[in-house]
Design a protein around this motif. Structure first.
Motif, PDB file in Angstrom:
ATOM      1  N   HIS A  64       1.111  -1.174  -0.116  1.00  0.00           N
ATOM      2  CA  HIS A  64       0.051   0.143   0.044  1.00  0.00           C
ATOM      3  C   HIS A  64       0.745   1.344   0.116  1.00  0.00           C
ATOM      4  O   HIS A  64       0.974   2.668   1.400  1.00  0.00           O
ATOM      5  CB  HIS A  64      -0.792   0.201   1.415  1.00  0.00           C
ATOM      6  CG  HIS A  64      -1.893  -1.373   0.836  1.00  0.00           C
ATOM      7  ND1 HIS A  64      -2.873  -1.138   0.540  1.00  0.00           N
ATOM      8  CD2 HIS A  64      -1.483  -2.517   1.499  1.00  0.00           C
ATOM      9  CE1 HIS A  64      -3.457  -2.450   0.893  1.00  0.00           C
ATOM     10  NE2 HIS A  64      -3.329  -2.686   2.521  1.00  0.00           N
ATOM     11  N   PRO A  65       1.606   1.518  -0.898  1.00  0.00           N
ATOM     12  CA  PRO A  65       2.265   3.027  -0.976  1.00  0.00           C
ATOM     13  C   PRO A  65       1.890   3.881  -0.972  1.00  0.00           C
ATOM     14  O   PRO A  65       2.020   4.995  -0.356  1.00  0.00           O
ATOM     15  CB  PRO A  65       2.807   2.125  -2.711  1.00  0.00           C
ATOM     16  CG  PRO A  65       2.606   1.279  -3.169  1.00  0.00           C
ATOM     17  CD  PRO A  65       2.137   0.550  -2.736  1.00  0.00           C
TER      18      PRO A  65
ATOM     19  N   ASP B 177      -4.401   0.430  11.063  1.00  0.00           N
ATOM     20  CA  ASP B 177      -4.240   2.166  10.855  1.00  0.00           C
ATOM     21  C   ASP B 177      -3.855   2.257   9.488  1.00  0.00           C
ATOM     22  O   ASP B 177      -4.110   2.905   8.634  1.00  0.00           O
ATOM     23  CB  ASP B 177      -2.767   2.758  11.729  1.00  0.00           C
ATOM     24  CG  ASP B 177      -3.694   3.157  13.220  1.00  0.00           C
ATOM     25  OD1 ASP B 177      -4.829   2.805  14.118  1.00  0.00           O
ATOM     26  OD2 ASP B 177      -2.540   2.939  14.117  1.00  0.00           O
ATOM     27  N   LEU B 178      -2.789   1.160   8.886  1.00  0.00           N
ATOM     28  CA  LEU B 178      -2.146   1.549   7.680  1.00  0.00           C
ATOM     29  C   LEU B 178      -3.339   0.827   6.875  1.00  0.00           C
ATOM     30  O   LEU B 178      -3.102   1.493   5.354  1.00  0.00           O
ATOM     31  CB  LEU B 178      -1.072   0.687   7.679  1.00  0.00           C
ATOM     32  CG  LEU B 178      -0.482   0.996   6.483  1.00  0.00           C
ATOM     33  CD1 LEU B 178       0.070   1.844   5.740  1.00  0.00           C
ATOM     34  CD2 LEU B 178       0.626  -0.112   6.035  1.00  0.00           C
ATOM     35  N   LEU B 179      -4.268   0.580   7.249  1.00  0.00           N
ATOM     36  CA  LEU B 179      -5.205  -0.520   5.944  1.00  0.00           C
ATOM     37  C   LEU B 179      -6.639   0.821   6.227  1.00  0.00           C
ATOM     38  O   LEU B 179      -7.417   1.203   5.297  1.00  0.00           O
ATOM     39  CB  LEU B 179      -6.321  -1.672   6.756  1.00  0.00           C
ATOM     40  CG  LEU B 179      -5.548  -2.690   6.466  1.00  0.00           C
ATOM     41  CD1 LEU B 179      -5.683  -3.742   7.115  1.00  0.00           C
ATOM     42  CD2 LEU B 179      -4.874  -3.003   4.771  1.00  0.00           C
TER      43      LEU B 179
ATOM     44  N   GLU C  18       7.436   6.293  10.426  1.00  0.00           N
ATOM     45  CA  GLU C  18       8.498   6.135  11.639  1.00  0.00           C
ATOM     46  C   GLU C  18       7.895   5.536  12.745  1.00  0.00           C
ATOM     47  O   GLU C  18       8.710   4.639  13.715  1.00  0.00           O
ATOM     48  CB  GLU C  18       8.019   7.363  12.136  1.00  0.00           C
ATOM     49  CG  GLU C  18       9.311   7.695  13.950  1.00  0.00           C
ATOM     50  CD  GLU C  18       9.002   8.538  14.430  1.00  0.00           C
ATOM     51  OE1 GLU C  18       9.605   9.565  15.228  1.00  0.00           O
ATOM     52  OE2 GLU C  18       8.319   9.871  14.122  1.00  0.00           O
ATOM     53  N   LYS C  19       6.433   4.406  12.783  1.00  0.00           N
ATOM     54  CA  LYS C  19       5.936   4.002  14.008  1.00  0.00           C
ATOM     55  C   LYS C  19       6.897   2.488  12.759  1.00  0.00           C
ATOM     56  O   LYS C  19       6.729   1.414  13.755  1.00  0.00           O
ATOM     57  CB  LYS C  19       3.852   3.597  13.257  1.00  0.00           C
ATOM     58  CG  LYS C  19       4.107   5.369  14.976  1.00  0.00           C
ATOM     59  CD  LYS C  19       2.567   5.154  14.306  1.00  0.00           C
ATOM     60  CE  LYS C  19       1.752   5.941  14.640  1.00  0.00           C
ATOM     61  NZ  LYS C  19      -0.250   5.966  14.764  1.00  0.00           N
TER      62      LYS C  19
ATOM     63  N   THR D 125       2.631   7.725   5.432  1.00  0.00           N
ATOM     64  CA  THR D 125       2.978   9.269   5.703  1.00  0.00           C
ATOM     65  C   THR D 125       4.342   9.267   6.668  1.00  0.00           C
ATOM     66  O   THR D 125       4.734   7.900   6.901  1.00  0.00           O
ATOM     67  CB  THR D 125       1.789   9.246   6.598  1.00  0.00           C
ATOM     68  OG1 THR D 125       1.701   8.821   7.297  1.00  0.00           O
ATOM     69  CG2 THR D 125       0.464   9.522   5.661  1.00  0.00           C
ATOM     70  N   PRO D 126       5.032  10.144   6.474  1.00  0.00           N
ATOM     71  CA  PRO D 126       6.501  10.368   7.487  1.00  0.00           C
ATOM     72  C   PRO D 126       6.114   9.219   9.521  1.00  0.00           C
ATOM     73  O   PRO D 126       6.503   8.900   9.659  1.00  0.00           O
ATOM     74  CB  PRO D 126       6.313  11.549   8.098  1.00  0.00           C
ATOM     75  CG  PRO D 126       5.960  11.988   6.362  1.00  0.00           C
ATOM     76  CD  PRO D 126       4.465  11.448   5.982  1.00  0.00           C
TER      77      PRO D 126
END
Length: 364
Positions: free
Chosen positions: A227-228, A290-292, A237-238, A232-233
């Motif tokens: 999922h490019p 969160d990413l999804l 970092e996470k 997000t920055p």
């Protein structure tokens, strides 16, 4: 798996003839890797509770002949095991359990209820902790047994989990008769035996630390690459911090395993790897959800028939739901912190208002 046991490779640190070679325990991961590379199963997946939690207690407390009778079918998966410890009123405070065992000649009669018993519906044998002396303080009046789950008087009722599956159960024992030779340790010494089992459980959970870049963190990295458009920055970092924690956890687990190689029983250091690993798993799958984004709230099935390999389009969601149990199973995070504080850091014990009081006089 039978040939594996006969060759002494199931538990390399066990005695010869009981699935071991009397070799250093630190060699077990090497042996398991050879098994995987040969196309065989991971030994602990064949009999999850029996392999990592019960086998050590059998080795320490059963006579050689009885141990041989129990360990080989345990290692092959022919006879699965479960753990009858927790009760509706005795979870983290396990020593407060109320299941009774009353002596009747050469047998014991068991009455009570257990809960959160993983795989009880598939098990032939169970380890059981019961109260034999209600007039003794709660830690002193317990006795440890093994019980054949086909014994009359045992009823197993599945419990539905958050994932939709039913992999653990509540178990009712009504007049269950257990022969005295199935008692491990002395009468009233059950807490000592149970602690050896619980120590093995923490070690087993800690030993499940995957190789570098695999396991839960591999799921997160694979999802990141898939999922490019959602990078997000902050999420980058996470993920970086989670990878560092996963690698630190792996190295700490290796160090704990080497340190435990010469110990007869699991040390308190296993509580560290269990605590860190269970909370890390939750944090990794929280990141994945969160990413999804909104897709992370969807799941394709809510059924006990969902595939055990966690495959499918919503595997991440199921793993996220399953991860909520990691800080409960094998001892809650609060219990692990107590173990670390008292036994590793040598801090003062928690104050206990029921210390020294007969169990029957403790308010419940």
């Amino acid at each position: 798996m039978g040939a594996w046991y006969d060759a002494g490779l199931t538990w390399v640190h066990f005695p010869k003839g009981l699935g071991g070679l009397e070799a250093p325990r630190s060699l077990q991961p090497v042996v398991n890797r050879i098994m995987r590379e040969a196309g065989g199963p991971e030994p602990r997946t064949v009999n999850t509770i029996g392999y990592g939690i019960v086998a050590g207690t059998i080795r320490r407390y059963a006579g050689p002949e009885f141990a041989a009778r129990l360990l080989r079918p345990l290692a092959t998966g022919e006879e699965k095991w479960c753990q009858l410890f927790s009760e509706p009123g005795a979870g983290s405070d396990l020593a407060g359990l109320a299941t009774r065992a009353v002596r009747d000649g050469d047998d014991w009669i068991i009455d009570g209820q257990k809960v959160w018993t993983s795989l009880a519906h598939l098990s032939r044998w169970a380890v059981l902790l019961a109260r034999t002396d209600p007039d003794a303080p709660k830690h002193k009046g317990l006795t440890y047994f093994i019980v054949d789950m086909t014994t009359p008087g045992i009823e197993v009722r599945p419990l539905r989990q958050l994932t939709g599956r039913a992999q653990f159960n509540e178990v009712f024992l009504d007049g269950v008769r257990i022969p005295d030779p199935q008692r491990f340790g002395g009468i009233g010494e059950g807490w000592i035996v149970a602690n050896s089992t619980l120590g093995d459980e923490r070690t087993s959970l800690g030993d499940r630390v995957p190789a570098r870049g695999s396991g839960a963190i591999a799921d997160a990295i694979q999802l990141w690459h898939a999922h490019p458009d959602r990078h997000t920055p902050v999420l980058r970092e996470k993920l970086t911090r989670l990878w560092i924690r996963a690698e630190t956890h792996r190295l700490t687990s290796d160090r704990t395993r080497v340190a435990a190689a010469t110990q007869a029983t699991a040390g308190p250091g296993s509580a560290i790897t269990k605590l860190v690993g269970s909370e890390l798993t939750q944090h990794i799958y929280e990141f994945c959800v969160d990413l999804l984004g909104p897709t992370g709230t969807l799941i394709d099935t809510y059924s006990p028939d969902a595939p055990d390999d966690e495959s499918g389009p919503t595997a991440i969601q199921r793993k996220y739901l399953r991860s909520r149990a990691t800080t409960l199973e094998g001892g809650t995070s609060e219990i692990q912190r107590n173990v670390i504080g008292e036994r590793v850091l040598k801090l003062p014990q928690e104050l206990r208002a029921d210390k020294g009081i007969p169990w029957r006089e403790i308010p419940r």
